[in-house]
Scaffold this active site. Structure first.
Site, PDB file in Angstrom:
ATOM      1  N   GLU A  35      -0.574 -13.506   2.020  1.00 55.31           N
ATOM      2  CA  GLU A  35      -1.482 -12.310   1.755  1.00 55.31           C
ATOM      3  C   GLU A  35      -2.702 -12.879   1.182  1.00 55.31           C
ATOM      4  OE1 GLU A  35      -0.044  -8.999  -0.572  1.00 55.31           O
ATOM      5  OE2 GLU A  35       1.547  -8.459   0.870  1.00 55.31           O
ATOM      6  N   ARG A  63      -3.522 -14.614  -5.308  1.00 56.60           N
ATOM      7  CA  ARG A  63      -4.771 -13.830  -5.761  1.00 56.60           C
ATOM      8  C   ARG A  63      -5.841 -14.847  -6.240  1.00 56.60           C
ATOM      9  NH1 ARG A  63      -3.724  -8.190  -6.563  1.00 56.60           N
ATOM     10  NH2 ARG A  63      -5.701  -7.960  -7.608  1.00 56.60           N
ATOM     11  N   ARG A  93      -2.602 -15.024 -10.810  1.00 58.27           N
ATOM     12  CA  ARG A  93      -1.731 -14.595 -11.766  1.00 58.27           C
ATOM     13  C   ARG A  93      -0.351 -14.607 -11.549  1.00 58.27           C
ATOM     14  NH1 ARG A  93      -3.302  -7.989 -10.551  1.00 58.27           N
ATOM     15  NH2 ARG A  93      -5.331  -9.140 -11.142  1.00 58.27           N
ATOM     16  N   ASP A 149       6.283 -12.249  -5.252  1.00 61.86           N
ATOM     17  CA  ASP A 149       5.208 -12.490  -5.942  1.00 61.86           C
ATOM     18  C   ASP A 149       5.493 -12.236  -7.380  1.00 61.86           C
ATOM     19  OD1 ASP A 149       3.248 -12.801  -4.020  1.00 61.86           O
ATOM     20  OD2 ASP A 149       2.311 -10.755  -4.334  1.00 61.86           O
TER      21      ASP A 149
HETATM   22  N1  PXP Z   1       2.092  -5.299   1.444  1.00 64.07           N
HETATM   23  C1  PXP Z   1       0.833  -5.572   0.925  1.00 64.07           C
HETATM   24  C2  PXP Z   1      -0.460  -5.909   1.863  1.00 64.07           C
HETATM   25  C3  PXP Z   1       0.642  -5.811  -0.304  1.00 64.07           C
HETATM   26  O1  PXP Z   1      -0.515  -6.175  -0.729  1.00 64.07           O
HETATM   27  C4  PXP Z   1       1.871  -5.541  -1.318  1.00 64.07           C
HETATM   28  C5  PXP Z   1       1.629  -6.040  -2.758  1.00 64.07           C
HETATM   29  O2  PXP Z   1       1.241  -7.236  -3.125  1.00 64.07           O
HETATM   30  C6  PXP Z   1       2.927  -5.326  -0.618  1.00 64.07           C
HETATM   31  C7  PXP Z   1       2.926  -5.145   0.848  1.00 64.07           C
HETATM   32  C8  PXP Z   1       4.184  -5.060  -1.548  1.00 64.07           C
HETATM   33  O3  PXP Z   1       4.013  -3.997  -2.495  1.00 64.07           O
HETATM   34  P1  PXP Z   1       5.036  -3.801  -3.524  1.00 64.07           P
HETATM   35  O4  PXP Z   1       5.101  -4.810  -4.425  1.00 64.07           O
HETATM   36  O5  PXP Z   1       4.474  -2.442  -3.927  1.00 64.07           O
HETATM   37  O6  PXP Z   1       6.293  -3.620  -2.929  1.00 64.07           O
END
Ligand code: PXP
Length: 247
Positions: free
Chosen positions: A74, A49, A53, A13
């Site tokens: 996601e 999202r 963003r 992301d």
């Molecule tokens: N898992 C889920 C379900 C998430 O929403 C996120 C963040 O988008 C992550 C893992 C990864 O989290 P981070 O970017 O803090 O490693």
């Protein structure tokens, strides 16, 4: 080799966050996914999202079709996102709670409280061929709700563990470990994610029931200094070490 391997899902992301800062087309999330794949990632995670963003609609078919690894999409539990998942058919769809004003996903999905709303959404995603995962807190009621919704996978929220220190962090680790055990006994596949870093990953990676970790922000941040490939390789090395897997 002792221990069992743990999959590493790399969330790209924040490559898109940097791209969008200037509104152009670099750095490319697709290129990041390809580098992560070469460096030993087992999957790519991307969160589209509502406000777009970071990841944008056009990124999804590229990540789905041009990367050799399975895509974990996601998404919020909305009709718009279900339609996008049904169109692109990612390997997995992870339902997360989403608030417009939050900086990142703050808490777990209330699978227990929103059972009736989530039920048709889980069914549609399963029918579209996605392996559905629910991003929940390490909590017995949420695990039972996920199982009764027919989701094959849960991702346990590690955010609080990552923010805490000392005895409080240890207590949170024990809560996540107990939830992983309970979830596996319910027949759920256990994933864990959010906030993981080189420093805090090993106790989470050592949880025997865990099958996958999803890690994003730290790896992309570390890529500034190490490069993305070496950052992914180091995370993989630490995960293997935690599980007693010889490198
Ligand atoms: N898992 C889920 C379900 C998430 O929403 C996120 C963040 O988008 C992550 C893992 C990864 O989290 P981070 O970017 O803090 O490693």
């Amino acid at each position: 080799m002792t221990g069992t391997a743990l999959r590493l899902g790399v969330n790209i992301d924040h490559v898109a966050t940097i791209r969008n800062a200037r509104g152009g087309d670099y750095p490319s999330p697709l290129r990041a996914a390809q580098i992560a794949a070469k460096a030993g990632a087992d999957g790519i995670t991307a969160h589209l999202r509502e406000d777009r963003r970071h990841i944008k609609d056009a990124d999804i078919p590229l990540l789905r079709n041009e990367v050799k690894l399975p895509l974990n999409f996601e998404m919020a539990a909305t009709a718009e996102m279900v339609a996008i998942a049904a169109e692109h058919k990612p390997h997995a769809a992870c339902i997360v709670p989403e608030k417009r004003e939050e900086v990142t996903t703050e808490g777990g999905l209330d699978a227990a409280g929103q059972h009736n709303r989530l039920s048709p959404i889980v069914r549609e995603l399963v029918n579209a061929g996605c392996r559905v995962s629910l991003f929940i807190e390490a909590d017995s009621a949420q695990l039972k709700a996920a199982a009764s919704l027919g989701a094959p996978v849960v991702e346990l929220h590690a955010g609080r563990y990552c923010e805490l220190e000392g005895a409080a962090q240890q207590a949170e680790l024990e809560r996540i470990t107990a939830a992983a055990r309970e979830g596996a006994a319910l027949g759920l596949e256990i994933h864990i994610g959010h906030g993981l870093t080189f420093e805090n990953v090993k106790p989470i990676a050592a949880i025997a029931e865990a099958k996958e970790l999803n890690i994003g922000h730290f790896l992309i941040a570390e890529a500034i200094f190490l490069g993305l490939g070496p950052a992914v390789q180091e995370m993989r090395r630490l995960m293997n070490e935690a599980r007693g897997i010889s490198q």
